[in-house]
Design a protein around this motif. Sequence first.
Motif, PDB file in Angstrom:
ATOM      1  N   ILE A  80       4.736   0.687   4.413  1.00  0.00           N
ATOM      2  CA  ILE A  80       4.060  -0.606   4.270  1.00  0.00           C
ATOM      3  C   ILE A  80       2.702  -0.551   4.969  1.00  0.00           C
ATOM      4  O   ILE A  80       1.678  -0.976   4.411  1.00  0.00           O
ATOM      5  CB  ILE A  80       4.919  -1.743   4.854  1.00  0.00           C
ATOM      6  CG1 ILE A  80       6.159  -1.976   3.991  1.00  0.00           C
ATOM      7  CG2 ILE A  80       4.103  -3.044   4.955  1.00  0.00           C
ATOM      8  CD1 ILE A  80       7.142  -2.973   4.593  1.00  0.00           C
ATOM      9  N   ALA A  81       2.680  -0.033   6.194  1.00  0.00           N
ATOM     10  CA  ALA A  81       1.430   0.037   6.963  1.00  0.00           C
ATOM     11  C   ALA A  81       0.418   0.965   6.301  1.00  0.00           C
ATOM     12  O   ALA A  81      -0.781   0.649   6.234  1.00  0.00           O
ATOM     13  CB  ALA A  81       1.732   0.494   8.386  1.00  0.00           C
ATOM     14  N   VAL A  82       0.881   2.101   5.811  1.00  0.00           N
ATOM     15  CA  VAL A  82      -0.028   3.068   5.177  1.00  0.00           C
ATOM     16  C   VAL A  82      -0.661   2.475   3.925  1.00  0.00           C
ATOM     17  O   VAL A  82      -1.884   2.570   3.716  1.00  0.00           O
ATOM     18  CB  VAL A  82       0.723   4.369   4.851  1.00  0.00           C
ATOM     19  CG1 VAL A  82      -0.083   5.233   3.888  1.00  0.00           C
ATOM     20  CG2 VAL A  82       1.005   5.152   6.127  1.00  0.00           C
ATOM     21  N   ILE A  83       0.141   1.847   3.064  1.00  0.00           N
ATOM     22  CA  ILE A  83      -0.383   1.281   1.814  1.00  0.00           C
ATOM     23  C   ILE A  83      -1.387   0.169   2.100  1.00  0.00           C
ATOM     24  O   ILE A  83      -2.467   0.103   1.493  1.00  0.00           O
ATOM     25  CB  ILE A  83       0.775   0.762   0.933  1.00  0.00           C
ATOM     26  CG1 ILE A  83       1.608   1.948   0.425  1.00  0.00           C
ATOM     27  CG2 ILE A  83       0.236  -0.051  -0.244  1.00  0.00           C
ATOM     28  CD1 ILE A  83       2.914   1.546  -0.237  1.00  0.00           C
ATOM     29  N   ALA A  84      -1.064  -0.715   3.047  1.00  0.00           N
ATOM     30  CA  ALA A  84      -1.961  -1.824   3.369  1.00  0.00           C
ATOM     31  C   ALA A  84      -3.279  -1.313   3.947  1.00  0.00           C
ATOM     32  O   ALA A  84      -4.363  -1.805   3.582  1.00  0.00           O
ATOM     33  CB  ALA A  84      -1.280  -2.783   4.337  1.00  0.00           C
ATOM     34  N   ASN A  85      -3.217  -0.321   4.844  1.00  0.00           N
ATOM     35  CA  ASN A  85      -4.453   0.237   5.403  1.00  0.00           C
ATOM     36  C   ASN A  85      -5.275   0.947   4.344  1.00  0.00           C
ATOM     37  O   ASN A  85      -6.514   0.876   4.347  1.00  0.00           O
ATOM     38  CB  ASN A  85      -4.116   1.201   6.549  1.00  0.00           C
ATOM     39  CG  ASN A  85      -3.891   0.497   7.875  1.00  0.00           C
ATOM     40  OD1 ASN A  85      -4.821  -0.025   8.478  1.00  0.00           O
ATOM     41  ND2 ASN A  85      -2.651   0.464   8.333  1.00  0.00           N
ATOM     42  N   TRP A  86      -4.611   1.623   3.426  1.00  0.00           N
ATOM     43  CA  TRP A  86      -5.319   2.324   2.342  1.00  0.00           C
ATOM     44  C   TRP A  86      -6.069   1.336   1.457  1.00  0.00           C
ATOM     45  O   TRP A  86      -7.220   1.580   1.067  1.00  0.00           O
ATOM     46  CB  TRP A  86      -4.313   3.130   1.528  1.00  0.00           C
ATOM     47  CG  TRP A  86      -4.927   3.837   0.345  1.00  0.00           C
ATOM     48  CD1 TRP A  86      -5.776   4.903   0.376  1.00  0.00           C
ATOM     49  CD2 TRP A  86      -4.741   3.494  -1.032  1.00  0.00           C
ATOM     50  NE1 TRP A  86      -6.131   5.261  -0.914  1.00  0.00           N
ATOM     51  CE2 TRP A  86      -5.509   4.410  -1.791  1.00  0.00           C
ATOM     52  CE3 TRP A  86      -3.999   2.530  -1.696  1.00  0.00           C
ATOM     53  CZ2 TRP A  86      -5.558   4.357  -3.174  1.00  0.00           C
ATOM     54  CZ3 TRP A  86      -4.045   2.488  -3.084  1.00  0.00           C
ATOM     55  CH2 TRP A  86      -4.818   3.392  -3.807  1.00  0.00           C
ATOM     56  N   LEU A  87      -5.450   0.200   1.158  1.00  0.00           N
ATOM     57  CA  LEU A  87      -6.114  -0.817   0.343  1.00  0.00           C
ATOM     58  C   LEU A  87      -7.307  -1.439   1.075  1.00  0.00           C
ATOM     59  O   LEU A  87      -8.306  -1.811   0.452  1.00  0.00           O
ATOM     60  CB  LEU A  87      -5.120  -1.910  -0.051  1.00  0.00           C
ATOM     61  CG  LEU A  87      -4.029  -1.496  -1.054  1.00  0.00           C
ATOM     62  CD1 LEU A  87      -2.994  -2.608  -1.226  1.00  0.00           C
ATOM     63  CD2 LEU A  87      -4.660  -1.141  -2.403  1.00  0.00           C
ATOM     64  N   CYS A  88      -7.207  -1.525   2.410  1.00  0.00           N
ATOM     65  CA  CYS A  88      -8.307  -2.097   3.196  1.00  0.00           C
ATOM     66  C   CYS A  88      -9.570  -1.233   3.148  1.00  0.00           C
ATOM     67  O   CYS A  88     -10.670  -1.728   3.413  1.00  0.00           O
ATOM     68  CB  CYS A  88      -7.883  -2.275   4.654  1.00  0.00           C
ATOM     69  SG  CYS A  88      -6.815  -3.698   4.951  1.00  0.00           S
ATOM     70  N   ILE A  89      -9.411   0.050   2.802  1.00  0.00           N
ATOM     71  CA  ILE A  89     -10.571   0.941   2.747  1.00  0.00           C
ATOM     72  C   ILE A  89     -11.543   0.499   1.653  1.00  0.00           C
ATOM     73  O   ILE A  89     -12.765   0.525   1.841  1.00  0.00           O
ATOM     74  CB  ILE A  89     -10.120   2.404   2.509  1.00  0.00           C
ATOM     75  CG1 ILE A  89      -9.379   2.923   3.743  1.00  0.00           C
ATOM     76  CG2 ILE A  89     -11.307   3.304   2.183  1.00  0.00           C
ATOM     77  CD1 ILE A  89      -8.798   4.314   3.579  1.00  0.00           C
TER      78      ILE A  89
END
Length: 390
Positions: A80-89
Motif C-alpha cells: 500500500i505504501a509503495v503504490i501510494a508513494n509511486w503515484l505521488c511521484i
Amino acid sequence: PFDSWKSIVISLYMTLVGYGVLVGIPVISTAWVTLLGFSEVEVNRVAGADLGGLSVGALITAALIAKASRRVLALIGLFIAVIANWLCISIVDYEIVLWLRAISGVGSGIFTAVAVSSLGASSKPALAYNAMLFAFAFSQALEMHFLPLLSMAGVYTVFIVCFLATLPFIGWIPNQSKQTQASASSATESDDKVLLLKNMPAYVPWLCLIAMVITYINIGAYWTYIELAALKDQANPEWVGQVLTWSSFCSLIGCLFATVLSNRFGLLRPLLVTLITMAVIVGMLANGITDKNILISVFSFNCLWIFIDVYQMSTIANVDQTGKFAALMPGAQGLGQIIGPNFAASILGLNLGYSGVFMMCSSAAIVAMLIYAFMYIRFKRTVPAFAYAS
C-alpha cells in the motif's frame, strides 16, 4: 521468537522505514512548500493526512494482530505504501496528493505497528525500544541532511526503495502472537510481572495511550513548524538547517541515559521530570526565535523526545498481554501528530502567531505530565510493580 536477533533486527529496520515521514516532517513540509508550492495550511493538511493514515493503519493492525499473520500484515502495509508513494511521484495536484498521502500513511501504519508490536513482545521491551530510538538518531540525521538535496520525486523514491528492501527478510518476522508466547512461557514469568498484570485496572493501557496522544500533540506541532517558525523569525536559515541535522545526535545522549535512569528510578518518575522540562524548552520559543535559543530548544527537544518515547512505550508494553496496545502506539503517535499541527494551523489562522503555537505545545506537555502523575500517585501503593516498573 521475539527475542531472536533476526526478529529484533527486522523490526528495528521496519520502524525506521515506517516512521520515515514522521521523523522527517520538518524538511518534508518545507519541500512541499518550496517544491510543490503548497501553502502552510495545505502542508499542515497533507502532513495530517499522512499521519492520520498512520493511525488508521495501526488501528487495523491492533484489531487483527492477535489472529492474523504478522508477515501478511507487513506485506499488505508495504505494498500500500509503495503504490501510494509511486503515484505521488507523477501527481502533484494538492487534492489528489492529500488522499495519496493518507493512503500511504495507512500502509506505513500497518507496516510500523507490526514492527513496534514485535519489539514490545520481547522480554526486555525498554531495551528494545531504546535500541530503536538509538537507530532513529542516525536515520533522522540522514533524512535531515539528504532529503533537502533531493527533488520531491527523489524523496518519494527513497521511501519506496526502503520499503522494498524489507522483502528478502520478511520471513524474519515471527508469526506467533505475544499471547501465545506468554502462555507457553508463563512458568518463567516473574512474580512481579504476573502480579502487575493481575492487579492492573483495564483502563490503564488506554489512559497511557491518551497521554501518548497528548504528548504527540506537542511533538507534532513543534516538529512540523519549527523550521518554518525559525525562518520567519530572527534565526539564520543556514544555521537552522545545521541545528536540525546535528540535533538528531542528541538522541544518542537520550538513549545512553534513558535506560540507566529507568533501571534506577523506574519509568514513571523520570517521565514526569522529562515532561516538565519539555514544557519549558518548547515554551521558551514563545518570546521569539534566535540562533541561540533555537539551538538550546531543538537540541533539548531531541534528547527529551527519546526519554519520553522510551518511558511511554515501555510502560504500555509492561501492561500489554496480547500486543494489541503496542500495535496501537503508532496510531496514538500519529493521532497526536494530526491534532497538533491542526491546532497549530488554527492558532496561526487566528493570527496568534508562532508564539501561540509554542504555548500550546508547552500546555500539552503539562497535561500529559498530569496524567502520568495521577497514575504514579494512584498506584505507588496499590500496584507498586507498575509505579516503579523499569
